[in-house]
Every structure is written in C-alpha cells, then in structure tokens.
Design a protein around this motif. Structure first.
Motif, PDB file in Angstrom:
ATOM      1  N   VAL A 155       0.799  -1.144   0.138  1.00 26.79           N
ATOM      2  CA  VAL A 155       0.346  -0.017   0.094  1.00 26.79           C
ATOM      3  C   VAL A 155       1.374   1.314   0.063  1.00 26.79           C
ATOM      4  O   VAL A 155       1.737   1.252   1.048  1.00 26.79           O
ATOM      5  N   GLY A 157       1.763   5.026   0.306  1.00 27.75           N
ATOM      6  CA  GLY A 157       0.709   6.071   1.417  1.00 27.75           C
ATOM      7  C   GLY A 157      -0.051   5.393   2.624  1.00 27.75           C
ATOM      8  O   GLY A 157      -1.103   4.892   2.834  1.00 27.75           O
ATOM      9  N   ILE A 160      -5.707   7.936   5.431  1.00 27.85           N
ATOM     10  CA  ILE A 160      -6.793   7.415   6.107  1.00 27.85           C
ATOM     11  C   ILE A 160      -7.169   5.982   4.528  1.00 27.85           C
ATOM     12  O   ILE A 160      -7.448   5.205   4.958  1.00 27.85           O
ATOM     13  N   ALA A 161      -6.960   6.677   3.635  1.00 24.37           N
ATOM     14  CA  ALA A 161      -7.609   5.525   2.926  1.00 24.37           C
ATOM     15  C   ALA A 161      -6.218   4.419   2.500  1.00 24.37           C
ATOM     16  O   ALA A 161      -6.514   3.359   3.238  1.00 24.37           O
ATOM     17  N   GLY A 162      -5.199   4.607   2.456  1.00 20.21           N
ATOM     18  CA  GLY A 162      -3.809   4.061   2.780  1.00 20.21           C
ATOM     19  C   GLY A 162      -4.021   2.973   3.881  1.00 20.21           C
ATOM     20  O   GLY A 162      -3.532   1.530   4.615  1.00 20.21           O
ATOM     21  N   ILE A 163      -4.413   3.657   4.976  1.00 22.06           N
ATOM     22  CA  ILE A 163      -4.636   3.045   6.706  1.00 22.06           C
ATOM     23  C   ILE A 163      -5.666   1.304   5.967  1.00 22.06           C
ATOM     24  O   ILE A 163      -5.841   0.999   6.834  1.00 22.06           O
ATOM     25  N   GLN A 164      -7.420   1.736   6.012  1.00 20.96           N
ATOM     26  CA  GLN A 164      -7.801   1.477   5.941  1.00 20.96           C
ATOM     27  C   GLN A 164      -8.121   0.491   4.933  1.00 20.96           C
ATOM     28  O   GLN A 164      -8.091  -0.718   5.189  1.00 20.96           O
ATOM     29  N   ALA A 165      -6.887   0.631   3.783  1.00 22.83           N
ATOM     30  CA  ALA A 165      -6.699  -1.216   3.208  1.00 22.83           C
ATOM     31  C   ALA A 165      -5.845  -1.353   3.649  1.00 22.83           C
ATOM     32  O   ALA A 165      -6.261  -2.854   3.634  1.00 22.83           O
ATOM     33  N   SER A 166      -5.074  -1.097   4.199  1.00 22.84           N
ATOM     34  CA  SER A 166      -3.923  -1.962   5.126  1.00 22.84           C
ATOM     35  C   SER A 166      -5.218  -2.815   6.095  1.00 22.84           C
ATOM     36  O   SER A 166      -4.355  -4.431   5.876  1.00 22.84           O
ATOM     37  N   LEU A 167      -5.492  -2.470   6.530  1.00 24.86           N
ATOM     38  CA  LEU A 167      -6.216  -2.717   8.257  1.00 24.86           C
ATOM     39  C   LEU A 167      -6.834  -3.866   6.926  1.00 24.86           C
ATOM     40  O   LEU A 167      -7.126  -4.841   7.543  1.00 24.86           O
ATOM     41  N   ASP A 168      -7.794  -3.925   6.147  1.00 25.88           N
ATOM     42  CA  ASP A 168      -8.915  -4.558   5.682  1.00 25.88           C
ATOM     43  C   ASP A 168      -8.165  -6.000   5.110  1.00 25.88           C
ATOM     44  O   ASP A 168      -7.666  -7.320   5.372  1.00 25.88           O
ATOM     45  N   LEU A 169      -7.424  -5.934   4.474  1.00 31.42           N
ATOM     46  CA  LEU A 169      -6.365  -6.517   4.204  1.00 31.42           C
ATOM     47  C   LEU A 169      -5.112  -7.107   5.162  1.00 31.42           C
ATOM     48  O   LEU A 169      -5.731  -8.690   4.790  1.00 31.42           O
ATOM     49  N   ALA A 170      -5.070  -6.514   5.749  1.00 28.31           N
ATOM     50  CA  ALA A 170      -4.203  -7.266   6.375  1.00 28.31           C
ATOM     51  C   ALA A 170      -4.911  -8.496   7.480  1.00 28.31           C
ATOM     52  O   ALA A 170      -4.843  -9.656   7.489  1.00 28.31           O
ATOM     53  N   ASN A 171      -6.293  -7.940   7.683  1.00 26.26           N
ATOM     54  CA  ASN A 171      -7.221  -8.616   8.817  1.00 26.26           C
ATOM     55  C   ASN A 171      -7.827  -9.538   7.409  1.00 26.26           C
ATOM     56  O   ASN A 171      -8.069 -11.114   8.453  1.00 26.26           O
ATOM     57  N   LEU A 178       2.605  -1.191   4.234  1.00 28.54           N
ATOM     58  CA  LEU A 178       3.005  -0.192   4.207  1.00 28.54           C
ATOM     59  C   LEU A 178       3.640   0.880   4.163  1.00 28.54           C
ATOM     60  O   LEU A 178       4.952   1.365   4.671  1.00 28.54           O
TER      61      LEU A 178
ATOM     62  N   ILE C 128      -2.283  -0.776  -4.008  1.00 30.70           N
ATOM     63  CA  ILE C 128      -2.331  -0.352  -3.481  1.00 30.70           C
ATOM     64  C   ILE C 128      -2.368   1.112  -3.308  1.00 30.70           C
ATOM     65  O   ILE C 128      -1.005   1.288  -2.648  1.00 30.70           O
ATOM     66  N   ALA C 130      -2.191   4.422  -2.765  1.00 30.70           N
ATOM     67  CA  ALA C 130      -2.929   5.425  -1.929  1.00 30.70           C
ATOM     68  C   ALA C 130      -2.064   6.902  -1.313  1.00 30.70           C
ATOM     69  O   ALA C 130      -2.026   7.249  -0.578  1.00 30.70           O
ATOM     70  N   ALA C 356     -11.203   2.555  -0.163  1.00 29.79           N
ATOM     71  CA  ALA C 356     -10.320   1.646   0.334  1.00 29.79           C
ATOM     72  C   ALA C 356     -10.933   0.309   0.723  1.00 29.79           C
ATOM     73  O   ALA C 356      -9.836  -0.171   0.260  1.00 29.79           O
TER      74      ALA C 356
END
Lengths: 203, 381, 592, 49, 145
Positions: A155, A157, A160-171, A178, C128, C130, C356
């Motif tokens: 990911v 960046g 907020i978008a990078g954080i959300q995407a990272s958490l979703d995929l990590a989960n 990141l 991704i 971002a 996201a």
C-alpha cells in the motif's frame, strides 16, 4: 509472414447479422447484408437475428456452430468493446476457441452514424462484413495463460485510505507493506480537527 | 434573441458560474449599483440578449478587463462586449458618445481616402525625420486632441515631441506618416467595424509604402489595436509594432540612451490596454527604473488590479467617470508621489479633465506626466 | 491509526519511498528506499528528553508553520510509529565539533547519527495506490491577499488553529493580535471550479468542511459572526443537508457571491471584502477580522513518479485514471494495481474509506484466487526469421522482450509482461514478430477487403482499441453523423500500425489513410504511440520521395471521449478523399 | 533559447514555427489553425530543393 | 481640365447654423425683403450660436457638406449675454481641426448677422458660396456619396 494455416483446415465461417431492434435494422438492410455474406468465400451460414446478444440469439450461434460445424464466427452487431466477451463465452460453450470470433461493429460505426443514408450504410455494412470475414479467415485459437498471484500487498501512502486498505487486507490474512513518505502515518486527515458529517475526532 | 454560438464559444460566456467576482471589482459597479457585468452576461445567456444589445449599459462598460482578471471561468467579458457592440451597430444603436460624437465624426472623416491632412505642423524644427526608412513613429490622434481640448490645455503633443527626442537621441530617424489615420480603436470599440477596417487599411498601406519594418507608438490604445485587432480583423502585418517602452528598454540595454539623476518619486497608472489587454506590466516599470534616483511607489491597486481612468473610447463620460477619476487621483495622492505617470494619452487627458473640475479639481491636483515625456525629460547628455 | 502500528501482518515503512517496480500482476518486485530515521524506531519511547535539549528550532510542517519543532521531533502527539525522527539536514550533531546533545541525553541510546538509508526489496502480488492529495496554494489568487495579509488563512491552517492539539490548543485566534476574531468570513471554491487559475473541477469536500468549521466556531463562540461566500453549496451526502441547516440555524450567513477583492485596513488589520450578492445584485462591502480561504484539493506531487513506475495514466484533472470510470472505479489500467482515496479523485473521509475497502476487496479477489489469467493477445518471436537486431526490445514500453546484444540470440518475449500493443510487430523489419490475434495477415486481410471494390471511394482508418476506436463508438452512441466512406480497422494500439499496412492500402488504391491513436498522455501502452508518430513521419518522407502527396496519409490523436472530434476528423478525411484524383491513385499503384 | 523548426499542417496547409529539438522526445503536436495532428516538420534539406 | 469642368457644374452644399434671435431673424428679414441669395444654403436654427457644438459642424463635414457657416449676434447683442463669445472660442477649435484634416479654411465661416441685417445675410451667404465654389467639392463629399 508467419503462421500459415494448414491446408487441411477447411474454413467454415458463420456470419450473424444483428438487427439490434431498430438500432441497426432501422438504417441498414440487415437481410441484404446477410444475403451478401452468404455469397462470400468460406461462409457456410449467414443469418439475422433481432437481438443476437439475447439468450436465444446466443443459442442460435451455438446451434449453428454445431449444425454447420463452424470453425470461425463473425458477429455483425455492436462494438466489440461492448459484447465481445459475451460472444466469446457463447463460442466457448459451443466448443469453439473464443478467439475464433470476430465482431463487426455495425451499430456504432455504421447505422448510428449514417442514419440519413440507409443505402450507403447498407453498402458500408457489406464492406464491413467482408472485412470481418476476411480477418476471420486468419484467426487462430489462443490460449490464455495463468500466472500465480503472491499473497502479499503493498500500500503506497499512509493516509486514511492507505490505513483502511492495509487493515482490511491484513485482517483478511495477507502480508501488507505500508509505505509512507513522512515519519508518521495519518496524512492530511490527521491535521483536521473534527470531521463531517458526524463532527467527531479524526484520529 | 439568442446569443450566437460562435460568440459563446469565443468568449466562454456559458462557463459563467454566477459568482459575481466581476461585479464586485468592476469600477463602474462600485459607483453605479445598477451596472453589473454578471447580470449583463447572465441576462444575455437566459434569452435576453436582445435587451442587452438595446441597453445603453452595453456602452457603459469600460472594457478595462478588470473583471477578466478575477473570473474563475476565464469568461472573456471584454470580448463579449466588443462583439455585442458589433451586433448593436447592426441594429442601428445610437452610441452614447461624449463630446457630441465629434471625435467619432473626425475618425469617420479620416476614412476618406482623398484626405490630405496637415498633421505634422508640430514637428520641432531640429528633429531628424526621414522620408522613407526602417522605423516609423505612429503619432496617433495627438494633434487632434490638442486642437480639440484647447480648454483643458492638455498639450498632449508633448508626448510626440518627447518621442522624437528619444528616437533621435537613440540615433533613429523615424518616418512620420503625413497621412496616417486614427488607428480606429474608438470606432472598433463603439462597434463600427466597417469604418475601423477602412482606417486600418489606410494605415497599413501607408506604413507599407513608407518601407518601415518597425512601427513605434506612444499610445497604449494604438498599440493594442495594431498588436491584436489589426491581425484579427485585417490579417498578419508585414511590420513589427513596438510600444515606446519596448524601444526604450532595448535602447537602454544597448547603452544608446542614458539618463540624468533625479530625486523624483512617481506612481504609475497602468493603462488597461497596455496592462490587462497585453500583459505589459513590467516594461513601463523597467523603463522608469532605468532613470537613476527615480523612485516608483505603487498605488493601492496596481498592475492587474489597476483601476481604469474612467472613460473609454470617448463614450459615456458621465458623473460615474468623474468619480472613478477622482478615486484614482486620490489613490495617486495617497502614495505621496510627486507625479502620476500615465502610459496612455487618453488616461492623461481624462485625469487632466478631472482636475479642471471647478468643484473638486483642487483637491485632486497632482502633477501628471506621460511616460514618454518623463523619459525624454530625464535624458542625459 | 495505532492498529496499523501493532498489526502483526502490517509492516509499516515510514520515511520510505518506492524506488522501482518490476514484474507484473501477482508478481511485483518492488524496491523501497527506507530513509534513515536516525532514531531506533523500536527502542524510542518518545520520552521527549531529547526535544528539551535540542537547540535547533524549525517551523512545524504538521501545523503548517503555525508552531515550531526541534530538529529531533515527533510530528504530532498521536504519531504512528510513536518514535521520534531526526532531520539530519537540520541537525547540528552531524558536525563533529558541534552539538550531539541529544545523543548524551538519550538514556535508551536509540539515537544513531550514522544510520544509513537502505534499500529493501519486497515481493507483492497486488499494489494499492493511496498517495492522497495535496492542498491548493492560493498565493496566485492575488486578489485575496493570502501571504500579503496575515489575517487571511487557508482552511487547513484553520483546522490547526481550532484543533485542541494544535498550536493554540484549540483557541481560535487571529494571527495579528492573538484575539478571538469577532467576524469571520469563509470564501469557497478557492482554486476549484476555475478555468484560469487553480483547477477546473469541484474539490468535493470544501463546502462541507466550511459548514463543519462554521459549526465548530458557533459551538465554542456563538457570538462570532460568520459569513460564508459561496457559488453553490454542494451538500449531497448522507447527513450533509442536516448539517447545512444546522449551520444556518446557528446564524451563519450564507452569501451567494465570491469577493473579487480584499483590502486590509492598515491600522486594525481587519479585512474589507467586496462582493456582489448575486441574489440581490448589490455590491456590498463586508468587514471581517479574519478570512478563511476554503482551498481545494490537488493531485499529490507524488503521483508523477508512481505513475511512471506503475505505468498508470492520468485524467485531465491530474488525478489517476481508473480502468473504467463507472464499472471499475477502483481498478487501475495496470492489472493488479488499485486505487484508494484521493489519489483517484478528491473525496471526503467516508468515501476514502469506502474506496479503500473496495480496493482491498478487489485485491483480495485476486490474492484469494491465487492465480490470474493473463492477456492472450501477446507477441511471439519467430526465431527463424529473427535477425537479433534488438529493435523490438528497444521499442517495447514494458521491457517485455529479452534480448542479449552480445550473444546475438533471437529475442524472447516474456508473456506475462507483454501487454499486447504490437509496437514490436510494427517495428520489426523482418516480420519476425507474430502479434497474436492481430497478425499481419489478419489486418492486411481487412485492408484488402476494404479495397476490393471501388477503392477510390473509401477512406482507410486505423484506430486503436482504447482511444480512437472507442471515440468512434462514442460518436456512434451520440449519433454524430459522418460520411459513409469511412472504414475502420481496429488495432490494440496505434503502435501496431505497420508501415506495410499503410503502403499496402495505398498500393491497393486507397485515396486516404488515417492512423489514429490516443493522445500522448493517454496511451494505454505507456508511450507506444510515440513510435506511431515516428513511423508516420518516416512514411511521409517515403511517400514524398516516391512522388506521392504525403497529405494522403493523415495522423490524428482522438481520445475515447472525443466523439465530436472523431466525427469532425472523419468529415475532413472525406474532404481530403474527394481531392484525390484517379490519376494520382493510378500513379500510386504503379509506384508502390 | 529553445530551438525552433518549421512545421506544416498536412490538413489545412498552414505553416508555422514551434519549439523543436532533435534531442527531445517526440511530442504531441497540433496545427494552431485547424487543430489537426497531421503536423509535419519541414526539414532543412527539403527547403533547399 | 476635368477639374475646371467640374467646377462649372459644381453646386456646393452649405450648412448654416443660425441663432434664433439675430441671424435667423436676419434671414427672415432677407426673405421679407425678397432679397435674393444662392439656393445652396440649408439653414439650421439654434437658439444661440453658443449652442453650436463643434460636433455638429464636424458631423456636417462628415456627411459631405462643402461648407459650414456658424452665424450669431454681434458681440454685445447676444440674447444670452455671452453665448457668442463661446461660439467664437469654439470656432477657433474648429478652425484648427479643419486645418489638421487638410480641408481649406474657406469651407468654414463665422459671421455675426443681426436681425435687421437682411441684406448683409444675403451678402455673406453669397460670398461664402462663391468662396466654397472656388475651392470645389469637399473631398469627403466625394467619398461619402
């Protein structure tokens, strides 16, 4: 030029001219086009249909492939950017390699743009079908290859978008890298006080 | 009447966001609440173009272009007004000319090909003038202004004499055209395209006959007209056009001219035509700064935001114009400058006129000098 | 935020930049440059001892310069990772005779002046993007006086001023006198919806941001008079309209009209705004103690590098272009790459989060399948015909052709990297490249079919799949009429159009040939259309040498959205065709 | 100063000058008069003929 | 010569601005007394010669007048005290403009004619027509027809 067709491979081309309701047939004389196609070299079947992309329309292609033992299919209807995938599937279901399909774009490139010249449009449609048949003669089966996909993601960046995407995929169980240019993640969001519409804190 | 598609395209009028920035800066709107560029435009776009063409407000606009600097949508309002005036002319609009339309009449007289003017009586005896040559000096209407505005004692021919001094000092013997006509600026902006073209053709022919490859002008309006309107309405020119400031910059950088030291403090009025129409903000300032010791103080609104001198194209000179002029002159006074330098003879005349006002005049007084004159006066040995 | 820091499967790499990306969907090899932090990220507890002693004072970027920080610092209190960083360019410690004070002070000994930047290589299946956005700098809008007048600030600066973690601990003050401003004016659409200065698009978030800010002020200081100058208030989201009403109910004045001019009262430092109220048509002067410019969002400066590395393209607004604006809004045109947040377009927090999650889900689909079917339309080298000249490898935008200069072995195509533009096939002088599904024979077959009957009446148009062909489709969808003499041959890229195709068409009697492709910035195959241009230029020379009017070969860049342009160009082609004489065509046939 | 070259539009025939250097990457060009992209650089040699 | 020939046929068009109280009345007197004068003149009545805006005169020339005369009361007789002084001042402006434009000075004339001077009115007009005839058709008239 490379890849010569083997002589034994007899060409059996089927041409399907679509009315697209009135979208094509309102300008182009589809029957005349199909008749013309029938006379072209290597064409063994040519027919018209009100909506080729409909379930019965596709069924007709499949039937004809089997009935006439077709090994090339030319669909004269709309833009390949629209329905090429549809007809490829139909070919495949009838046991024909999907890349042995050629589309002729009668709707976007002929009937719609020459509405006031039905005769000339019909002549052009014939030309276009001839082009399609001509290309179809040289079509070859193609095989789509598969590549493995690594179960990790990057990911770029850490806003907020990078954080959300990272958490979703990590989960979801993937390894996430990141990458953030600044010393901390947070991005612009972290600089903002409250956020709309709920007026709560951003961090 | 619907606004023509061509005009919409050319001026991007339909991009208007209705934000009103134009009106809030418009010098006319400031003193005349009834005038709003935004409403003229929106009215025209919403099916009332005919009203716009018939409305006297069409000629109230100074075409100073200040609205254009603020417009987020880059609507070319000035172009919109100009083109609409052409349409108005076709409808037979009575243009509200000041001075009874005398100046416009003079210009239309000049469209006559058989005219043989006596416009060079002012040329100083010692001046070196060429019959034919590379460089021509386009004097413009200065001799006529002097004759017409005797009561204002404008003496605008000082500008022409100053230009001669500068050119001669830089070893240029300019051609002066015996039969040059008004450049046509005012007729064009009043919507009289036909007569504008006649004047333009006279001038282009006269310049081509003189063999000049470079034409120098001291007037901001002539400059814009030559630079933009001649190529637009007539065709590409076979000669180069320079404003005197460009000539001065070149000559100074080549060491052909030098200036005496002075301790004057001046402020500069950006003429709309030179500034906003052609983007020449730096050149006049560079020229002034080449005089040693001359200091330039800016008015509150300068360059892009400069306020117009209040009248344009000898149209609609009224109480609003006077208020704009007095506002501008007061700004000039507030800078504490010794003189107000103008870059356009029209600004010069309009301000002179404002100071002749029997009631307000004294309060507004400040020395006014044209850029060319101040430079000529500063020439050293 | 803190969840990211402690998640076992997230490796957080701060102060890091992507340096290089190789490979393809499912198999990207990425080089990441990790810049030195000079502080051990794991050991540092952010105790703050070092800060107290650091003698270097610098403006704090996080507070937009409204406060200061030291050379060793934590960007903001909730930062993740919660470790300090040392800016070596500002630090005195690097100099042997200078400072070194923090080093002495740090009990945990986690400061290391000799830390080096390192390059890390990671392998990932998906990416991704971002990269977010930047904010518009309103200095160029001189009429608002930002930077000239101290009490004119941006909306982001305002966020810091009203933030309890900000430099004023949440007390709203105006910069000149540190007093609570009594009258505040917001100006909307700063740098947005502007053709000339700023950007033409709507930045999406500023209206709601201002509404929110007005309520924040009203919540704390109800007596403050607030005026919002706007063009349109765009409050379209869930709960947005409610908030707008609340703001109005709290007495915030919404004035429809943007000020054209701001002046500063030199004594009070108050600001005088001149605006036309477009509802009443009156120009009114408004005096305010503080003006907040509601600035728009602009594409991140990072984007251009990422764009090159991942072969992405931009839309005209400068944000990244999605694979399809409606049907694949989070997919990048490069497979395996997805967009999240403002990298793709300006959006608010909710939309960023939504996108996201969508991007994560799209990536998840690929990764949970574990495999991906690649493009069948790729090139293939006929080793017998290959003369090992290396042209194909040189022109390939994807570096998908391997060629060893020394060994002079036939070139080899890496199929997973090949995107199928066909430029190699068009450039190969020995016809050794077979472009699958768009072979020379197939295309020449179409050319022949067009020109079989009455060739003099036809115009041969080569159109690339992504732009010009799609532009023709768009012309059709819009029912734009153009002459029926036009015959279109689809190629994947204009770069596929071989010299032979054009010459063959002329030989068969084509009066006019048009080669059309994507605009330079939009090429679906990075920059394959540069080769199209070069090839057409060569062909012009060639035609002229043979005494054939080069005008008969035309070139045009038409995007998928330019249906109008397509129809216009087709009309021009027909005009050109009518100008070509039969003698000319006959001469051409003989000459070629 | 940027080098310039002569260009000719193969659609409307308009001739014009535009910045050009052989070192540069190819650029997208359009005729200032008709907007066509069929813009051909007129080379020195051709002019001499 | 062609020019001469033309001169013989040439009948100039002359515009006269006459003030209500003196000159216009003078013309009336001429009429009452049946004093003959050339037919070339067209009279425009104004209340005072001071009303004659230079624009009127220039407009007359623009539209092709071969000569323009402004006439008012003798100094001291002005019905409006000083209107004719104004006229005189303006006339100077007009003179220099006419000079600049290259028009002959004969084409422009300022005369004071009182109400009683019917004969003088006829005489002045006659002279003026003669003068204008001598200088020929206005170059503007030639192009504006």
């Amino acid at each position: 030029m490379a890849i010569e067709r083997s002589e034994s491979d007899e060409l059996r081309i089927g041409v399907f001219v679509c009315y697209c309701g009135l979208n094509i047939s309102g300008t182009v004389d589809c029957e005349a086009v199909a008749e013309y196609a029938q006379g072209l070299k290597d064409v063994v079947a040519a027919s018209t249909n009100r909506y080729t992309c409909s379930e019965p329309g596709q069924q007709e292609i499949k039937n004809d492939i089997k009935e006439h033992n077709l090994n090339r299919v030319v669909v004269a209807s709309c833009s390949p950017r629209m329905h090429e995938p549809t007809f490829r599937v139909a070919c495949q279901e009838a046991g024909l390699n999907p890349y042995l399909l050629e589309m002729v774009n009668l709707r976007e490139h002929c009937s719609w743009v020459h509405i006031h010249e039905p005769e000339k449009a019909t002549e052009k449609a014939k030309d276009m079908v001839r082009m399609g048949v001509s290309r179809a003669r040289f079509l070859q089966p193609q095989i789509e290859k598969e590549v493995p996909v690594a179960r990790s993601t990057m990911v770029i960046g850490g806003g907020i978008a990078g954080i959300q995407a990272s958490l979703d995929l990590a989960n979801a169980g993937y390894q996430v890298y990141l990458i953030e240019k600044k010393p901390s993640i947070g991005g612009v969001m972290a600089q903002i006080d409250k956020t709309f519409p709920t007026m709560d804190c951003s961090i | 009447m619907v606004v023509k598609e061509e005009l919409l395209k050319k001026t991007q009028a339909y991009y208007c966001l209705d934000c009103g920035k134009c009106t809030s800066v418009c010098p006319i709107s400031r003193f005349n609440g009834g005038f709003s560029p935004r409403r003229i435009l929106i009215g025209s776009l919403t099916g009332r173009y005919e009203e716009t063409l018939k409305d006297e407000k069409l000629y109230t606009c100074l075409t100073c272009g200040l609205c254009g600097t603020r417009c987020p949508s880059d609507v070319k309002f000035v172009e919109f007004i100009k083109s609409s005036r052409f349409e108005g002319q076709k409808l037979g609009n009575l243009v509200p000319c000041s001075h009874g339309g005398a100046i416009q009449s003079l210009m239309r007289i000049m469209t006559s090909p058989s005219l043989e003017q006596r416009r060079l009586d002012w040329v100083p005896r010692g001046a070196q003038v060429a019959e034919k040559g590379e460089v021509a000096y386009f004097v413009g209407c200065l001799p006529y202004f002097d004759a017409f505005f005797t009561d204002l004692e404008v003496n605008s021919l000082k500008i022409a004499k100053a230009a001669m001094k500068i050119l001669n000092r830089a070893d240029v013997e300019p051609v002066l055209l015996k039969n040059e006509r008004c450049c046509g600026h005012d007729l064009l902006w009043a919507g009289d395209l036909d007569n504008f073209k006649k004047l333009a053709e006279h001038n282009i022919n006269a310049i081509e006959e003189s063999g000049a490859k470079t034409v120098i002008t001291t007037c901001a309006e002539c400059y814009r007209t030559f630079k933009i309107d001649y190529p637009t309405y007539i065709g590409p020119l076979s000669f180069k056009v320079l404003h005197i400031t460009e000539f001065l910059i070149d000559s100074v950088s080549q060491g052909k001219l030098n200036f005496k030291k002075t301790r004057k403090k001046v402020t500069f009025q950006d003429p709309c035509r030179l500034g906003r129409h052609l983007g020449m903000y730096d050149q006049p300032r560079m020229v002034l700064s080449s005089v040693p010791g001359l200091s330039l103080v800016e008015m509150e609104r300068n360059q892009q935001s400069a306020i117009c001198c209040g009248t344009s194209g000898w149209m609609n000179c009224d109480a609003i114009s006077k208020r704009i002029q007095s506002y501008r002159l007061k700004s000039a006074q507030q800078t504490g400058a010794d003189s107000l330098v103008t870059g356009c003879p029209k600004c010069y005349i309009h301000f002179k006129c404002a100071m002749k006002d029997p009631k307000m005049g004294k309060e507004l007084e400040i020395e006014i000098k044209d850029l060319t004159s101040i430079m000529a006066d500063a020439l050293g040995r | 935020m803190t969840d990211v820091g402690r998640h076992p499967r997230i490796e957080l790499m701060t102060l890091s930049e992507v340096a290089d990306v190789q490979g393809y969907i499912g198999n990207f090899r990425v080089k990441v440059l990790r810049k030195a932090r000079y502080v051990d990220e794991k050991e540092c507890t952010a105790c703050g001892d070092c800060i107290d002693i650091c003698p270097v004072i610098k403006p704090n970027e996080f507070d937009l310069g409204l406060s200061t920080r030291r050379a060793i610092y934590q960007p903001f209190p909730q930062a993740v990772p919660a470790a300090f960083a040392l800016n070596m360019e500002e630090c005195l410690g690097n100099n042997p005779i200078a400072c070194g004070k923090c080093l002495e002070k740090c009990e945990k000994e986690c400061i290391d002046y000799d830390m080096q930047d390192e390059e890390v290589e990671i392998k990932v299946g998906t990416i991704i993007v971002a990269t977010g956005m930047d904010v518009y700098d309103p200095t160029e809008l001189d009429e608002f006086g930002y930077t000239r007048f101290e009490n004119v600030i941006t909306s982001l600066e305002f966020e810091r001023l009203i933030n309890s973690g900000g430099p004023t601990e949440g007390h709203l003050i105006r910069p000149t006198d540190w007093q609570l401003p009594k009258r505040v004016a917001f100006i909307q659409c700063i740098g947005s919806r502007s053709e000339k200065r700023g950007n033409p698009y709507c930045s999406n978030v500023c209206c709601m941001n201002t509404i929110k800010d007005s309520l924040l002020i009203k919540d704390h200081w109800p007596e403050v008079e607030i005026k919002v100058f706007y063009m349109d208030i765009r409050a379209f989201g869930k709960g947005f309209e409610d908030l707008y009403k609340r703001s109005k109910a709290n007495g915030v004045m919404y004035i429809r009209g943007i000020p054209g001019d701001i002046r500063e009262d030199p004594e009070t430092k108050n600001l005088i705004l001149l605006a036309e109220d477009s509802n009443s048509g009156k120009v009114v002067e408004h005096e305010a103690d503080m003006v907040i410019l509601s600035i728009g969002l602009i594409p991140s400066a990072e984007n251009s590098l990422i764009r090159q590395l991942l072969t992405l393209s931009r839309t005209s607004d400068g944000f990244f272009m999605e694979a399809h604006p409606k049907l694949q809004p989070v997919d990048a045109p490069t497979k395996g790459v997805f967009f999240a947040g403002c990298a793709e377009s300006p959006k608010d927090i909710k939309d960023s989060v939504t996108q996201a999650s969508a991007a994560a889900s799209r990536a998840n689909i690929l990764m949970s399948a574990g495999k991906f079917t690649v493009e069948a339309i790729t090139s293939l080298i006929n080793e017998e015909l290959c003369k090992a000249c290396g042209v194909c490898a040189r022109v390939c935008p994807y570096h998908a052709i391997e060629f060893d200069k020394e060994k002079k072995l036939p070139a080899r195509v890496i199929e997973a990297s090949c995107a199928g533009c066909g430029t190699c096939g068009a450039e190969c002088a020995f016809d050794a490249v077979i472009m699958r599904h768009f072979t020379d024979q197939q295309i020449l077959g179409q050319v022949e079919a067009i020109l079989e009957e009455n060739p003099q009446d036809k115009v041969v148009v080569f159109a690339c799949n992504w732009c010009s062909y799609a532009g023709a489709d768009f012309a059709g969808i819009s029912r734009l009429q153009y002459p029926s003499s036009i015959r279109i041959i689809r190629t994947m890229c204009s770069g596929r159009v071989d010299e032979n195709f054009v010459l063959h068409a002329f030989k068969l009697g084509a009066p006019v040939v048009l080669v059309s492709g994507c605009h330079f910035a939009d090429c679906h195959y990075i920059n394959a259309n540069r080769w199209t241009q070069k090839r057409v230029e060569k062909l012009w020379d060639k035609l002229e040498k043979k005494g054939i009017r080069p005008e008969r070969l035309q070139l045009e860049w038409i995007s998928a959205a330019e249906g109008l342009k397509f129809a216009k160009v087709m009309k021009e082609m027909e005009e050109l065709r009518q100008g070509v004489t039969l003698e000319e065509i006959e001469y051409t046939r003989k000459e070629l | 100063m940027a080098e310039e070259a002569d260009f000719k539009c193969l659609r409307c025939g308009h001739q014009f000058k535009a910045p050009y250097s052989p070192k540069d990457e190819p650029q997208e060009r359009a005729c200032p008069q008709c907007g066509s992209n069929s813009v051909r650089r007129i080379k020195e040699k051709a002019k001499g003929k | 010569m062609a020019k001469k020939k033309k001169q013989e046929e040439f009948e100039p068009k002359i515009v006269v601005f006459a003030c209500n109280w003196c000159s216009y009345a003078g013309a009336d007197t001429a009429g009452v007394s049946k004093i003959q004068y050339p037919h070339n003149v067209r009279l425009i009545r104004v209340m005072c010669s001071g009303r004659v805006n230079p624009a009127f005169v220039i407009k007359a020339f623009e539209r092709g007048a071969d000569g323009v005369m402004v006439s008012g009361c003798h100094f001291g007789d002005c019905h409006y005290m000083f209107g004719n002084y104004q006229a005189k001042e303006r006339f100077e402006v007009l003179k220099s403009l006419i000079h600049l434009l290259g028009l002959e000075k004969e084409r422009l004339r300022l005369e004071w004619v009182s109400a009683a001077e019917g004969g003088r009115f006829a005489q002045v007009v006659k002279e003026f027509v003669e003068d204008v005839k001598k200088v020929g058709r206005s170059p503007l008239a030639l192009t504006n027809i």
